[in-house]
Design a protein around this motif. Structure first.
Motif, mmCIF file in Angstrom:
data_model
loop_
_atom_site.group_PDB
_atom_site.id
_atom_site.type_symbol
_atom_site.label_atom_id
_atom_site.label_comp_id
_atom_site.label_asym_id
_atom_site.label_seq_id
_atom_site.Cartn_x
_atom_site.Cartn_y
_atom_site.Cartn_z
ATOM 1 N N ARG A 74 12.858 8.334 8.470
ATOM 2 C CA ARG A 74 12.852 10.172 8.644
ATOM 3 C C ARG A 74 13.080 10.354 10.390
ATOM 4 N N LYS A 75 12.210 10.110 10.715
ATOM 5 C CA LYS A 75 12.141 10.275 12.575
ATOM 6 C C LYS A 75 12.861 9.697 12.901
ATOM 7 N N ASN B 103 1.067 -0.869 0.082
ATOM 8 C CA ASN B 103 -0.066 0.087 0.011
ATOM 9 C C ASN B 103 1.086 1.579 -0.058
ATOM 10 N N GLU C 123 0.114 3.685 1.044
ATOM 11 C CA GLU C 123 -0.203 4.592 2.241
ATOM 12 C C GLU C 123 0.989 4.354 3.783
ATOM 13 N N ASP C 124 0.726 2.975 3.635
ATOM 14 C CA ASP C 124 2.106 1.856 4.597
ATOM 15 C C ASP C 124 3.273 2.741 4.373
ATOM 16 N N GLU C 125 3.609 3.072 2.677
ATOM 17 C CA GLU C 125 5.148 2.859 2.514
ATOM 18 C C GLU C 125 5.590 4.034 2.499
ATOM 19 N N ARG C 126 4.476 5.644 2.828
ATOM 20 C CA ARG C 126 4.331 6.894 3.494
ATOM 21 C C ARG C 126 5.136 6.607 4.670
ATOM 22 N N ARG C 127 4.227 6.174 5.557
ATOM 23 C CA ARG C 127 3.910 5.862 7.104
ATOM 24 C C ARG C 127 5.170 5.257 7.378
ATOM 25 N N ALA C 128 6.552 4.598 6.880
ATOM 26 C CA ALA C 128 7.013 3.583 7.096
ATOM 27 C C ALA C 128 8.643 4.783 6.751
ATOM 28 N N LYS C 129 7.959 5.582 5.444
ATOM 29 C CA LYS C 129 9.267 6.851 5.631
ATOM 30 C C LYS C 129 9.388 7.726 6.389
ATOM 31 N N ARG C 130 8.306 8.258 6.637
ATOM 32 C CA ARG C 130 8.466 8.986 8.115
ATOM 33 C C ARG C 130 8.992 8.393 9.244
ATOM 34 N N ALA C 131 8.444 7.355 9.510
ATOM 35 C CA ALA C 131 9.264 6.692 10.834
ATOM 36 C C ALA C 131 10.393 6.366 10.400
#
Length: 465
Positions: free
Chosen positions: A208-209, A196, A198-206
């Motif tokens: 980056r964080k 998904n 959206e899941d890929e974007r969340r993983a990238k945010r994590a």
């Protein structure tokens, strides 16, 4: 990009083949003839220590690593991108400016090993151009055509000769008159995510964080133990200025004694010898320090303060996020309730709730009151409605005042009912004219809206305005 490795002249993997090479004059055995050239493999030089380059060859080259990648491309007939550098001084096809120039697609036709100019064996490759675009040094408008292979004299003394026995993956198509893939190209080794988005974007945010650590976290990371690589607990500072956790340092020398007993062959006891206990980070002896290790209190205090501040910041962040979510939920509920009440209320009830002075007030004043009512909670609206009803009741009582009360109220010593009362005529008799009474009543009604009127009731709305 065209060529990925920043230093190496060959880009590829030994199991998948090579994708690109750079002609930079690194080996004196290279021969450049433009449409075809002889390329020397990598290796055979001593790069030990801090050496990045070394012109002298000290051992034979083998078909391994990058050299094997070029041989795989030769067997499969894969296309290879070629880049020429201005550092190649012996070639007339090298760019004159200090740049790297892309010269198109080539194909490796043969590879072999032979004794090089420095007396050691080198890997050799025959590259032939096979691109649909013309070469940068020609004026042709069309690309390359299949051509016969050049004669290579050094093949007579060559060993480990490798030629392509199967059909080439990149070949010329006579029908379409162009070079193209005859077989499907090899699969890319780059990771492809098919999940998904959206899941890929969340993983990238994590990720980056995790990279964007706070300054306190970075400082805490600097106070890590050299053995367990975690923030130190009960830190010990050795005489050689290395920091360790007390349990880690004591565990590193567990089972060892500080003194070693010695005896001679006859059984006689000799003088005991001190055991040498070297620091885990250097070769200094820390046996005397380990006999009575003292915790570094100053360093421990700094670590504890940083940890407390870091935890406090995380708690405040969580509380602020919870408060924001709660406020948003409450505001949404209040808006929904206000919309339901406004839809259920009829126009008549709205008119009855409006007091008499406000009904005859100016449009600007009415607009202000609407804005205030729209931005105030429902409980405050009910209170204001009660106050307005009281004002209406007071207006009804004033309308029932007899002529004596009207005379006394208007002709009193404090005629500050409104600005219009100064111009109103004063009634002296009990049986005044009807016209005078009407004018006086209008002046009283108009004076109710002024702050100086005795009939004006001060409310929270006026304070707001």
């Amino acid at each position: 990009g065209i060529h990925l490795p920043p230093v190496s002249g060959i880009g590829g993997q030994s199991n998948y083949g090579a994708q690109s090479v750079v002609l930079s004059g690194g080996y004196e055995d290279d021969e450049d003839h433009g449409d075809w050239f002889l390329y020397t493999g990598s290796g055979g030089r001593d790069l030990s220590g801090n050496k990045r380059t070394n012109k002298a060859q000290s051992f034979d080259q083998m078909f391994e690593k990058f050299n094997e990648a070029l041989r795989v491309s030769c067997r499969k007939g894969y296309p290879v991108r070629v880049v020429r550098s201005h550092k190649e001084k012996r070639s007339s096809y090298a760019p004159e400016d200090k740049v790297l120039r892309y010269d198109g697609i080539y194909r490796i036709e043969k590879c072999w090993r032979k004794v090089g100019n420095q007396g050691f064996k080198v890997c050799r490759y025959l590259f032939v151009r096979c691109d649909n675009d013309p070469a940068p040094w020609t004026s042709d408008e069309q690309g390359d055509r299949p051509r016969p292979l050049p004669v290579i004299p050094e093949l007579k003394q060559a060993t480990d000769i490798t030629e392509r026995k199967e059909s080439s993956s990149w070949d010329y198509d006579e029908e379409e008159a162009c070079w193209k893939w005859k077989t499907p190209p090899p699969p890319s080794r780059k990771r492809v995510t098919r999940g998904n988005a959206e899941d890929e974007r969340r993983a990238k945010r994590a990720i980056r964080k995790g990279h964007n650590m706070s300054v306190k976290e970075k400082v805490l990371k600097g106070f890590s133990c050299l053995l367990c690589q975690k923030v130190m607990t009960l830190p010990l500072t050795t005489p050689c200025a290395h920091n360790f956790c007390k349990p880690c340092l004591e565990g590193a020398f567990a089972g060892q004694t500080f003194v070693r007993e010695r005896t001679c062959l006859s059984g006689r006891t000799l003088r005991s010898q001190k055991n040498v206990m070297k620091c885990p980070s250097c070769q200094n002896d820390i046996s005397e320090f380990l006999q009575n290790p003292q915790v570094n209190r100053e360093l421990m205090g700094v670590i504890e303060k940083l940890q407390q501040r870091n935890e406090g910041d995380e708690d405040t962040m969580e509380e602020s996020c919870k408060e924001e979510v709660a406020d948003m939920e409450e505001s949404s509920k209040e808006r929904g309730a206000a919309m339901e009440e406004s839809s259920d209320a009829s126009p008549e009830s709205v008119e009855n709730d409006m007091p008499y002075p406000q009904a005859e007030s100016s449009p600007k004043r009415a607009c202000k009151r609407k804005k205030v009512d729209a931005g105030t909670p429902i409980d405050q609206k009910s209170k204001r409605t009660k106050k307005r009803e009281e004002i209406d009741a007071g207006d009804d009582e004033t309308s029932k005042i007899d002529n004596d009360g009207m005379e006394n109220g208007i002709s009193g010593e404090k005629p500050n009912v409104g600005d219009d009362l100064h111009d109103a005529p004063v009634v002296k008799g009990r049986a005044g004219s009807v016209s005078n009474r009407e004018k006086t009543q209008e002046a009283v009604d108009e004076g109710n809206d002024s702050p100086s009127s005795p009939l004006h009731v001060r409310s929270e709305e006026d304070d707001f305005q």
